[in-house]
Scaffold this active site. Structure first.
Site, mmCIF file in Angstrom:
data_model
loop_
_atom_site.group_PDB
_atom_site.id
_atom_site.type_symbol
_atom_site.label_atom_id
_atom_site.label_comp_id
_atom_site.label_asym_id
_atom_site.label_seq_id
_atom_site.Cartn_x
_atom_site.Cartn_y
_atom_site.Cartn_z
ATOM 1 N N TRP A 269 0.576 -1.057 0.301
ATOM 2 C CA TRP A 269 0.600 0.315 -0.219
ATOM 3 C C TRP A 269 1.160 1.247 -0.105
ATOM 4 C CZ3 TRP A 269 -0.312 4.021 3.594
ATOM 5 C CH2 TRP A 269 -1.185 4.622 3.119
ATOM 6 N N GLU B 21 -3.165 -3.056 -2.141
ATOM 7 C CA GLU B 21 -4.537 -2.814 -1.510
ATOM 8 C C GLU B 21 -4.334 -1.112 -2.013
ATOM 9 O OE1 GLU B 21 -5.206 -1.115 2.985
ATOM 10 O OE2 GLU B 21 -3.168 -1.987 2.705
ATOM 11 N N LYS C 16 -7.057 3.065 -1.855
ATOM 12 C CA LYS C 16 -7.942 3.614 -0.957
ATOM 13 C C LYS C 16 -8.380 4.856 -1.310
ATOM 14 C CE LYS C 16 -6.532 6.156 3.246
ATOM 15 N NZ LYS C 16 -5.320 6.185 3.982
ATOM 16 N N ASP D 51 -9.581 -3.447 2.504
ATOM 17 C CA ASP D 51 -9.482 -2.378 3.132
ATOM 18 C C ASP D 51 -11.159 -1.894 3.610
ATOM 19 O OD1 ASP D 51 -9.306 -0.522 5.989
ATOM 20 O OD2 ASP D 51 -7.312 -1.091 5.578
ATOM 21 N N HIS E 186 -11.451 1.476 3.592
ATOM 22 C CA HIS E 186 -10.343 2.414 2.001
ATOM 23 C C HIS E 186 -11.403 2.700 0.832
ATOM 24 C CE1 HIS E 186 -5.813 1.842 2.642
ATOM 25 N NE2 HIS E 186 -7.301 2.168 4.390
ATOM 26 N N HIS F 178 -8.561 -6.096 5.117
ATOM 27 C CA HIS F 178 -8.424 -5.529 6.158
ATOM 28 C C HIS F 178 -9.767 -5.319 6.665
ATOM 29 C CE1 HIS F 178 -3.425 -4.217 5.657
ATOM 30 N NE2 HIS F 178 -3.835 -5.725 5.904
ATOM 31 N N ASP G 190 -11.837 7.309 6.713
ATOM 32 C CA ASP G 190 -10.886 6.113 7.094
ATOM 33 C C ASP G 190 -10.249 6.033 8.016
ATOM 34 O OD1 ASP G 190 -8.745 3.601 6.889
ATOM 35 O OD2 ASP G 190 -7.001 4.801 5.981
ATOM 36 N N ASP H 272 -9.923 3.934 10.861
ATOM 37 C CA ASP H 272 -9.690 2.736 11.633
ATOM 38 C C ASP H 272 -10.042 2.355 13.574
ATOM 39 O OD1 ASP H 272 -8.181 1.484 9.333
ATOM 40 O OD2 ASP H 272 -6.882 3.558 9.383
ATOM 41 N N ASP I 200 -6.677 -4.170 11.151
ATOM 42 C CA ASP I 200 -6.087 -2.822 10.812
ATOM 43 C C ASP I 200 -6.656 -1.534 11.480
ATOM 44 O OD1 ASP I 200 -4.722 -0.703 9.891
ATOM 45 O OD2 ASP I 200 -4.677 -1.036 7.369
#
Length: 412
Positions: free
Chosen positions: A179, A220, A222, A253, A256, A280, A288, A290, A320
């Site tokens: 990423w 990956e 985003k 993800d 993302h 993820h 994003d 997380d 993640d």
């Protein structure tokens, strides 16, 4: 309710709880190292956040050394049923040397490999394309400066070599996930050129083939991040096409994508074109961000899709998130267990019956069944799983998490 009563309740729906528990025990979750120290890493050099990487909060107990981080991980794994993996970023090297990113070698991570072998853990790996002066422009593999691109290409090559060596030593393929934070804060006039540069850099990075029994490449995407609000070079469309053309894993993800997108819905689509998927699992809140994952609809839908579409054997599940406002070990434990709880619920669903009524266009029966099975005693089956794996649940878990947090608060 006793487990035997719960077992009978599920059997009424044609579900074998013993089979579900056996299957859950086989699913490893790759727990991410960066929750334990707020994405700081152990490089002996100064770095800065970039590309939307930011942990907020200053909760006491952050791991400051590899040994402290490993101790926190050992405790956390002891609270999680089953056998799992550790997802390691390249900035978490453990060495007295001070290599730059383009000079890292396997020996800089050997203590992690020895520890993983001793703990019976598999490892996964990630090159670190952020928190470095050569990433301050939020451009790395797509940078217009060939010298900067070459630096990051070399970092990527070395990361792949290290991952392959780890996989050979541990006898388990390492997922090496790529990423990059590349993008633009304001609207660019040329999106094609940086994407072409990114493609060429990835091709150069991955020119050397590795045995898939030792290392698996993943890419990956985003949507956006801090400093790259207008354009992300490595978009979902870019990486989906790249993964299909080059037969790599595609990383999805959950943080993302646009907040209104259902990432679980993407699984069955990409699975038609891609052999293996990397997940993820995260919880975005408006962006994003997380957050630690909850046992919420998004996580349960993800698990349902994995089980219903028979994708568990083709999917590598990693976590993640990074929250520095709460106990970092508790975050690991609760997040990982919630992923497992979601998988257990999915494994305890009567998929044969549900698919049969759906194929017959009997949507009323489908609705009745999906709502009624929500009342089944999942918690009792989960408690049985924890008991068999000799890990606590309920109040004993809460007490153990609090006690450990107290023991590390002196770190400052």
């Amino acid at each position: 309710m006793s487990y035997e009563s719960a077992k009978a309740a599920f059997a009424d729906w044609g579900v074998d709880t013993e089979a579900a528990l056996a299957k859950l025990a086989e699913v490893p979750i790759s727990m991410h190292c960066w929750q334990g120290d707020d994405v700081v890493g152990f490089e002996k050099r100064s770095g800065s956040s970039s590309g939307g990487i930011q942990a907020t909060g200053n909760h006491p107990g952050r791991a400051r050394t590899p040994d402290e981080l490993r101790a926190d991980l050992e405790f956390s794994y002891s609270m999680i049923p089953g056998s799992h993996r550790l997802n390691l970023h390249a900035c978490y090297l453990d060495t007295d040397q001070n290599p730059d990113r383009d000079a890292i070698e396997f020996n800089h991570f050997a203590p992690w490999v020895d520890w993983a072998k001793d703990q019976g853990l598999g490892l996964d790996f990630n090159p670190t394309f952020f928190a470095h002066e050569k990433a301050d422009d939020n451009l790395t593999l797509s940078h217009p400066d060939q010298g900067i691109r070459d630096f990051w290409i070399e970092h990527g090559k070395r990361s792949r070599d290290i991952a392959a060596q780890i996989g050979a030593v541990l006898g388990s393929p390492v997922v090496n996930n790529i990423w990059v934070p590349d993008g633009y804060k304001d609207t660019p006039v040329d999106r094609f050129a940086p994407r072409k540069r990114l493609e060429q850099s990835l091709d150069a990075m991955m020119a050397t083939s590795h045995d898939k029994a030792e290392m698996l490449d993943a890419v990956e995407s985003k949507l956006f991040g801090i400093g790259v609000e207008a354009c992300t070079v490595g978009s979902h469309e870019f990486y989906m096409g790249y993964a299909i053309r080059n037969e790599t894993l595609l990383c999805l993800d959950m943080g993302h994508f646009h907040p209104t997108e259902n990432v679980a819905d993407k699984l069955s689509s990409v699975a038609l074109s891609i052999d293996e998927i990397l997940l993820h699992v995260s919880r975005p809140m408006r962006w994003d961000s997380d957050h630690v994952i909850l046992l919420d609809d998004s996580i349960m839908q993800m698990a349902q899709e994995l089980v219903s579409a028979d994708l568990l054997q083709r999917t590598h599940i990693g976590l993640d998130f990074f929250d520095a406002t709460i106990s970092r070990t508790a975050a690991w434990v609760i997040g990982t267990r919630n992923m497992q709880k979601a998988l257990l619920r999915a494994l305890l669903a009567p998929w044969g019956q549900l698919k049969s009524v759906e194929d017959n266009l009997d949507y009323t029966s489908r609705l009745v069944a999906t709502e009624e099975i929500k009342d089944l005693p999942y918690a009792t089956v989960w408690a049985e799983f924890c008991s068999r794996m000799d890990v606590p649940s309920g109040k004993p878990l809460a007490a153990a998490l609090a006690q450990y947090q107290t023991s590390v608060e002196g770190r400052g």
